[in-house]
Design an enzyme around this catalytic site. Structure first.
Site, PDB file in Angstrom:
ATOM      1  N   ILE A  13       0.937  -1.102  -0.121  1.00  0.00           N
ATOM      2  CA  ILE A  13       0.103  -0.129   0.017  1.00  0.00           C
ATOM      3  C   ILE A  13       0.743   1.355   0.110  1.00  0.00           C
ATOM      4  CG2 ILE A  13      -2.011   1.247   0.891  1.00  0.00           C
ATOM      5  CD1 ILE A  13      -2.725  -1.476   2.552  1.00  0.00           C
ATOM      6  N   THR A  99       7.820  -4.277  15.591  1.00  0.00           N
ATOM      7  CA  THR A  99       7.696  -3.038  14.471  1.00  0.00           C
ATOM      8  C   THR A  99       6.250  -2.629  14.856  1.00  0.00           C
ATOM      9  OG1 THR A  99       9.155  -4.189  12.847  1.00  0.00           O
ATOM     10  CG2 THR A  99       7.190  -2.806  12.087  1.00  0.00           C
ATOM     11  N   THR A 124      -6.019  -1.331  10.726  1.00  0.00           N
ATOM     12  CA  THR A 124      -6.687  -2.313   9.971  1.00  0.00           C
ATOM     13  C   THR A 124      -8.067  -2.550  10.642  1.00  0.00           C
ATOM     14  OG1 THR A 124      -6.790  -4.682   9.567  1.00  0.00           O
ATOM     15  CG2 THR A 124      -5.465  -3.983  11.536  1.00  0.00           C
ATOM     16  N   ASP A 125      -8.976  -3.134   9.814  1.00  0.00           N
ATOM     17  CA  ASP A 125     -10.473  -3.568  10.472  1.00  0.00           C
ATOM     18  C   ASP A 125     -10.147  -4.921  11.233  1.00  0.00           C
ATOM     19  OD1 ASP A 125     -10.037  -5.487   8.643  1.00  0.00           O
ATOM     20  OD2 ASP A 125     -11.742  -5.315   7.357  1.00  0.00           O
ATOM     21  N   GLU A 126      -8.961  -5.474  11.100  1.00  0.00           N
ATOM     22  CA  GLU A 126      -9.005  -6.842  11.900  1.00  0.00           C
ATOM     23  C   GLU A 126      -9.016  -6.524  13.575  1.00  0.00           C
ATOM     24  OE1 GLU A 126      -6.329  -9.744  10.364  1.00  0.00           O
ATOM     25  OE2 GLU A 126      -6.679  -8.854   8.247  1.00  0.00           O
ATOM     26  N   TYR A 151      -1.233 -10.614  15.060  1.00  0.00           N
ATOM     27  CA  TYR A 151      -1.194  -9.303  13.754  1.00  0.00           C
ATOM     28  C   TYR A 151      -2.098  -8.298  14.486  1.00  0.00           C
ATOM     29  CZ  TYR A 151      -2.243  -6.521   9.988  1.00  0.00           C
ATOM     30  OH  TYR A 151      -2.760  -5.426   9.150  1.00  0.00           O
ATOM     31  N   LYS A 155      -1.638  -4.527  16.059  1.00  0.00           N
ATOM     32  CA  LYS A 155      -2.225  -3.551  15.419  1.00  0.00           C
ATOM     33  C   LYS A 155      -3.279  -2.677  16.236  1.00  0.00           C
ATOM     34  CE  LYS A 155      -1.912  -2.070  11.569  1.00  0.00           C
ATOM     35  NZ  LYS A 155      -0.784  -0.971  10.824  1.00  0.00           N
ATOM     36  N   PRO A 206      -4.941 -22.259  -3.194  1.00  0.00           N
ATOM     37  CA  PRO A 206      -5.216 -22.880  -1.855  1.00  0.00           C
ATOM     38  C   PRO A 206      -6.172 -22.242  -1.243  1.00  0.00           C
ATOM     39  CG  PRO A 206      -3.137 -21.867  -1.887  1.00  0.00           C
ATOM     40  CD  PRO A 206      -3.806 -21.465  -3.155  1.00  0.00           C
ATOM     41  N   TYR A 208      -8.337 -22.012   2.348  1.00  0.00           N
ATOM     42  CA  TYR A 208      -8.310 -22.605   3.880  1.00  0.00           C
ATOM     43  C   TYR A 208      -9.794 -22.907   4.254  1.00  0.00           C
ATOM     44  CZ  TYR A 208      -3.945 -19.731   4.339  1.00  0.00           C
ATOM     45  OH  TYR A 208      -2.477 -19.299   4.332  1.00  0.00           O
ATOM     46  N   ARG A 275      -6.817 -21.987   8.804  1.00  0.00           N
ATOM     47  CA  ARG A 275      -5.834 -21.218   9.736  1.00  0.00           C
ATOM     48  C   ARG A 275      -6.308 -21.260  11.062  1.00  0.00           C
ATOM     49  NH1 ARG A 275      -6.158 -14.952   7.866  1.00  0.00           N
ATOM     50  NH2 ARG A 275      -4.377 -15.569   6.487  1.00  0.00           N
TER      51      ARG A 275
END
Ligand code: NAD
Ligand code: TYD
Length: 337
Positions: A13, A99, A124-126, A151, A155, A206, A208, A275
């Site tokens: 991005i 990081t 992020t929306d996560e 992750y 964030k 692939p 998941y 996952r």
């Protein structure tokens, strides 16, 4: 004329943003501070490397000395640098904490010292966790944080730190939390570019688990425009959610669209193990940025997906170089059962 410090500008991005910005605001100067991890690729920026308004510094955002030098003349920080891949965070969370959390802290401290006029943080929306399948619920700016992967947790921590620097020290910040981006220069470990480049290599896509996971897909150029508008008109201290035009499309449906556009059969799908902690569904309500700043996504998913596939077909050299080396080691670890 403004001086921008873009962190992580050699990533997906960040590099799209630099290319966008120098076209739209050719009078501005950009310093790109990037560590060049496996995800950083200066080939993304070939077009601007000789532009006198652009300068690259290789360095780590968690190194206060380098950050101090990089920020010496900065007016605006746009902070993209992060470890960004959920699957990698499951294998080894350490670089994510280093990081995404410590790096963001160093940037914030340095931004205070240099009296930066705007610190824009890319979230992020996560951070919101996930939604139920078949519900009509959407994430919005009031949704409580509930990160579920290392992750997303790292964030979330960075978002909290950025907001704390606004409330505690009056650092002029804005935050945007966006959904899954796609488009040119997307590292082919993420779903869409992995699917396209696998098919171009005559490999399967692939999938998941049951493949019925839902993501909101945002074309990267629409995202860059949203950041531009937030920098221009966004209110200090505010958070804006940025999403795309997909409506509850599953990974399987995305894969089937890619197969169809590329003239391949459904037998080119391969269902593989899931996952751990896989978030079921993301969906974004982007009414706030629409109503307050007049932004809405301009690229339909189908049209942008076709353009993205065309870009990968025409940039074979770019992605085949990325897919060699370090990427192969990672790929084997993730996809051998
Ligand atoms: P990316 O992995 O493609 O790029 C990250 C860049 O940051 C790379 O160039 C890498 O070299 C650099 N970097 C990593 N660690 C660094 C460090 N310690 N110091 C300096 N540079 C470092 O990521 P992306 O997909 O371009 O994502 C950019 C930002 O957007 C991230 O903050 C990510 O969390 C956020 N985001 C991405 C998506 C998406 O769909 N890609 C969605 C929502 C939010
Ligand atoms: P990804 O691109 O890794 O983004 P994120 O996990 O941050 O949303 O994955 C997007 C979706 O695609 C997610 O539900 C996981 C799924 N996926 C696959 O089914 N196969 C794959 O090979 C990859 C990389 C992802």
């Amino acid at each position: 004329m403004s001086e921008l410090l873009v962190t992580g500008g050699a990533g997906f991005i960040g590099s799209n943003f630099i290319l966008y910005w120098l076209k739209k605001h050719p009078e501005d100067n950009i310093v790109n501070l990037d560590k060049l991890t496996y995800a950083g690729n200066l080939e993304n920026l070939k077009e601007v490397e000789k532009n006198s308004h652009y300068r690259f510094i290789q360095g780590d955002i968690s190194d206060p000395k380098i950050v101090d030098q990089a920020m010496a003349k900065t007016d605006i920080v746009v902070h993209f640098a992060a470890e960004s891949h959920v699957d990698r965070s499951i294998m080894d969370p350490a670089p994510f904490v280093k990081t995404n959390v410590e790096g963001t802290y160093v940037l914030l401290q340095t931004a205070l010292k240099h009296k930066i006029k705007r610190f824009h943080h890319i979230g992020t929306d996560e951070v919101f966790g996930h939604l139920e399948l078949n519900s009509s619920e959407l994430f919005n700016e009031q949704t409580p944080y509930n990160p579920r992967s290392p992750y997303a947790a790292s964030k979330a921590a960075s978002d909290h730190l950025v907001r704390a620097y606004y409330h505690t020290y009056n650092l002029p910040i804005t935050i945007s939390n966006c959904s899954n981006n796609f488009g040119p220069y997307h590292f082919p470990e993420k779903f869409i570019p992995l699917a396209i480049t696998n098919l171009l290599e005559n490999k399967k896509i692939p999938i998941y688990g049951d493949g019925l996971y839902v993501r909101d897909w945002l074309y990267v150029e629409d995202h860059c425009r949203a950041i531009d508008l937030i920098l221009e008109k966004g209110k200090l201290g505010e958070t804006y959610l940025v999403g795309g035009l997909t409506q509850d499309i599953s990974n399987l449906e995305v894969a089937k669209k890619i197969l169809k556009i590329m003239g391949k059969a459904d037998t080119e799908l391969e269902m593989i193990k899931d996952r751990p902690g896989h978030d079921r569904r993301y969906a974004i309500d982007w009414q706030k940025i629409k109503q307050e700043l007049g932004w809405s996504p301009q690229h339909s998913f189908d049209q942008a997906l076709e353009e993205t596939i065309k870009w990968y077909q025409e940039h074979q050299q770019w992605w085949s170089r990325v897919k060699s080396g370090d990427y192969q080691t990672y790929y084997q670890k993730q996809y051998t059962r």
